[in-house]
Design an enzyme around this catalytic site. Structure first.
Site, mmCIF file in Angstrom:
data_model
loop_
_atom_site.group_PDB
_atom_site.id
_atom_site.type_symbol
_atom_site.label_atom_id
_atom_site.label_comp_id
_atom_site.label_asym_id
_atom_site.label_seq_id
_atom_site.Cartn_x
_atom_site.Cartn_y
_atom_site.Cartn_z
ATOM 1 N N ASP A 386 0.564 -0.981 -0.018
ATOM 2 C CA ASP A 386 -0.022 0.040 -0.071
ATOM 3 C C ASP A 386 1.204 1.383 -0.327
ATOM 4 O O ASP A 386 0.201 2.089 -0.161
ATOM 5 C CB ASP A 386 -0.967 0.010 0.853
ATOM 6 C CG ASP A 386 -2.403 -0.773 1.299
ATOM 7 O OD1 ASP A 386 -2.826 -1.153 1.707
ATOM 8 O OD2 ASP A 386 -2.564 -1.427 -0.135
ATOM 9 N N TYR A 427 -6.656 6.505 2.464
ATOM 10 C CA TYR A 427 -4.991 6.916 2.220
ATOM 11 C C TYR A 427 -4.633 7.005 2.926
ATOM 12 O O TYR A 427 -4.385 6.573 3.829
ATOM 13 C CB TYR A 427 -4.869 8.655 1.710
ATOM 14 C CG TYR A 427 -4.550 9.185 3.141
ATOM 15 C CD1 TYR A 427 -3.402 9.500 3.566
ATOM 16 C CD2 TYR A 427 -5.815 9.918 3.735
ATOM 17 C CE1 TYR A 427 -3.778 9.852 4.856
ATOM 18 C CE2 TYR A 427 -5.596 10.617 4.495
ATOM 19 C CZ TYR A 427 -4.689 10.999 5.721
ATOM 20 O OH TYR A 427 -4.617 11.899 6.923
ATOM 21 N N CYS A 428 -3.512 6.280 2.410
ATOM 22 C CA CYS A 428 -1.999 5.128 2.917
ATOM 23 C C CYS A 428 -0.945 6.773 2.277
ATOM 24 O O CYS A 428 -0.880 7.780 2.233
ATOM 25 C CB CYS A 428 -1.526 4.188 2.881
ATOM 26 S SG CYS A 428 -1.314 3.735 0.491
ATOM 27 N N ALA A 429 0.498 6.128 2.694
ATOM 28 C CA ALA A 429 1.837 7.429 2.355
ATOM 29 C C ALA A 429 1.280 7.836 1.549
ATOM 30 O O ALA A 429 2.326 9.181 1.129
ATOM 31 C CB ALA A 429 2.584 6.762 2.993
ATOM 32 N N ARG A 431 -1.189 6.806 -1.612
ATOM 33 C CA ARG A 431 -1.663 6.210 -2.288
ATOM 34 C C ARG A 431 -3.662 6.989 -2.124
ATOM 35 O O ARG A 431 -3.964 7.223 -0.963
ATOM 36 C CB ARG A 431 -2.261 5.308 -2.527
ATOM 37 C CG ARG A 431 -1.178 4.974 -3.173
ATOM 38 C CD ARG A 431 -1.297 2.955 -3.702
ATOM 39 N NE ARG A 431 -0.089 2.699 -4.470
ATOM 40 C CZ ARG A 431 0.151 1.455 -5.123
ATOM 41 N NH1 ARG A 431 -0.983 0.832 -5.419
ATOM 42 N NH2 ARG A 431 1.160 1.158 -5.875
#
Length: 483
Positions: A386, A427-429, A431
């Site tokens: 991710d 959201y992740c880091a 995306r």
């Protein structure tokens, strides 16, 4: 299950990131005043108390961090609910409350309840709070109760759930704790083999906080061993007393820092800097102070199989040190500070050999960790799917100004089909992770025209928009539009 554990591991990164600095502050303070622990030196007291304010409350940080990270849109009410849940269970199961509930004297309360405020309880509180947030944060109550609708309902539901959890733990926790103490007493007579088993289970139980039950058997006077006090007082047998401490030095001073180096070297190219920051700080904390939680929690949930290997190597280290009667001791933890302080104590037996053993374990940790991470594609820090960036230009979006964030978010929102099509946005880091009702309603060209590096369709209703390191600001703008 593995994906859930990895998500849990990522959620712990926020609180874990602050632990190395706290550990180093305590280590320096302890070094300045090793006997008084601050009572004999103002600077030492200042540093020790500053660091301990974080380390001693690690369970609370985990409750808040897990709740925040596991909630679907990283909302502050989830974090507040995690704290609420933790306070309820630790208050209801404190020794004073248990004594009152059972109408007995505090001295007669099961010792298990003295250790209720542990990491395991913190993580459980955070998970329950996140589940409550994901389930109830958008619930609308009848008009008479409308004030408590939505996010205000989450802490209430968390509190109610933790009442049930506390009732269950009231019966379960003492049984588990007592069983571990009995287990520790059983292996204490096995000599070097017992030391190895203790080392293995000590590390294996770190995620739950139950290692304190084992520690009480070997380090303190629960079963008459009292390894730490006897070693520092010089009352014991040279080469024997300290056997439940010595084997940790090669692991904490050499093995784990080498593992940190392996994790850095195997991190994705575009995330090496981020991995380096965490690994360097956590590795130094482990070497200097012997505080390993920042490093261990960085991978124990992301790659649990690797953590079992670490526990086995720890057991092997204690077995070897005990077999050859190499001893050293600690008052704080098995780091450089305590190693130097204990080096010349009367019961320290060939402590320099622990350095030799440590260098060997450093080589083993580095190459074994590196091999396993690459061979089985383990998701250690810097390798999570991710968190990957699909294109070199991903970081380019980070230079976008605040005004452009609004425009970009509006275009992406429209390209995803707007409110009529979007189910959730996370959201992740790097995306945006979006759930949609109909993938055919998504205009991928319109999204790509905003300049994002790429799009990844991961399911019939799941799509990821790769934005870059500034993804949080784009996600925030999309949330404003949705409101």
């Amino acid at each position: 299950m593995m994906k859930y554990l990895q998500k849990l591991g990522r959620s712990l990164m926020l609180p874990v990131a602050v632990l190395p600095a706290a550990a180093i502050l305590m280590g320096i303070g302890y070094w300045i005043d090793p006997e008084g622990w601050g009572s004999g030196n103002v600077l030492a007291a200042f540093l020790i108390k500053a660091g301990s304010s974080i380390i001693d409350n690690m369970s609370i940080l985990f409750a808040v961090g897990v709740a925040l990270g596991m909630s679907k849109d990283k909302d502050g009410s989830a974090a507040l609910s995690g704290l609420v849940g933790f306070l309820i269970v630790t208050t209801l199961l404190s020794t004073d409350t248990v004594a009152m509930l059972l109408s007995i004297d505090v001295a007669n309360v099961n010792p298990a309840f003295e250790k209720i405020a542990n990491q395991f309880i913190g993580i459980i509180s955070g998970i329950i709070a996140a589940v409550m947030y994901n389930r109830f944060s958008h619930v609308q109550l009848p008009t008479a109760l409308a004030f408590f609708s939505g996010k205000r309902l989450v802490p209430i539901m968390t509190a109610a759930t933790m009442l049930v959890a506390s009732a269950a733990l009231f019966f379960i926790w003492p049984v588990i704790f007592t069983a571990l103490v009995s287990f520790g007493e059983g292996i204490s007579g096995l000599g070097a083999t017992g030391a190895g088993l203790y080392g293995f289970f000590n590390r294996l139980l770190i995620p739950t906080g139950l290692h304190h039950a084992l520690n009480s058997v070997f380090w303190f006077d629960v079963a008459g061993i009292n390894d730490i006090s006897n070693f520092w007082a010089g009352t014991g047998t040279k080469g024997i007393t300290g056997m439940y401490q010595a084997g940790f030095f090669p692991i904490m001073m050499f093995g784990l820092p080498a593992a940190a180096l392996a994790m850095y070297h195997t991190a994705k190219t575009k995330r090496k800097k981020q991995a380096a920051s965490l690994m360097m700080a956590a590795g130094f904390a482990s070497f200097f102070t012997g505080v390993t939680e920042p490093l261990e929690f960085a991978f124990m949930f992301l790659a649990p199989a690797l953590y079992v290997v670490h526990a086995a190597l720890t057991g092997l280290s204690l077995f070897i040190a005990a077999t050859f009667h190499w001893t050293a001791g600690f008052g704080f933890s098995a780091g450089f500070v305590d190693f130097v302080l204990s080096f010349r104590l009367p019961l320290a037996n060939q402590p320099y050999m622990l350095i030799v053993q440590g260098l060997v374990f450093a080589v083993i940790y580095y190459f074994l960790f590196r091999f396993l991470i690459v061979k089985f594609n383990l998701k250690t820090p810097g390798r999570e799917e991710d968190e990957d960036v699909a294109d070199e230009d991903a970081n380019g979006v980070a230079s976008t100004t605040g005004n452009k964030f609004s425009g970009m978010a509006a275009s992406i929102f429209e390209g995803l089909g707007g409110d009529a099509n979007i189910t959730s946005v996370d959201y992740c880091a790097t995306r945006l992770r979006v759930e949609v009702k109909d993938m055919n309603a998504v205009n991928q060209k319109k999204i790509k025209d905003t300049g994002v590096p790429g799009i990844n369709v991961v399911g019939p209703q799941s799509i990821q928009v790769i934005v870059g390191t500034s993804v949080q600001f784009v996600a925030d703008e999309i949330e404003k539009i949705r409101k």
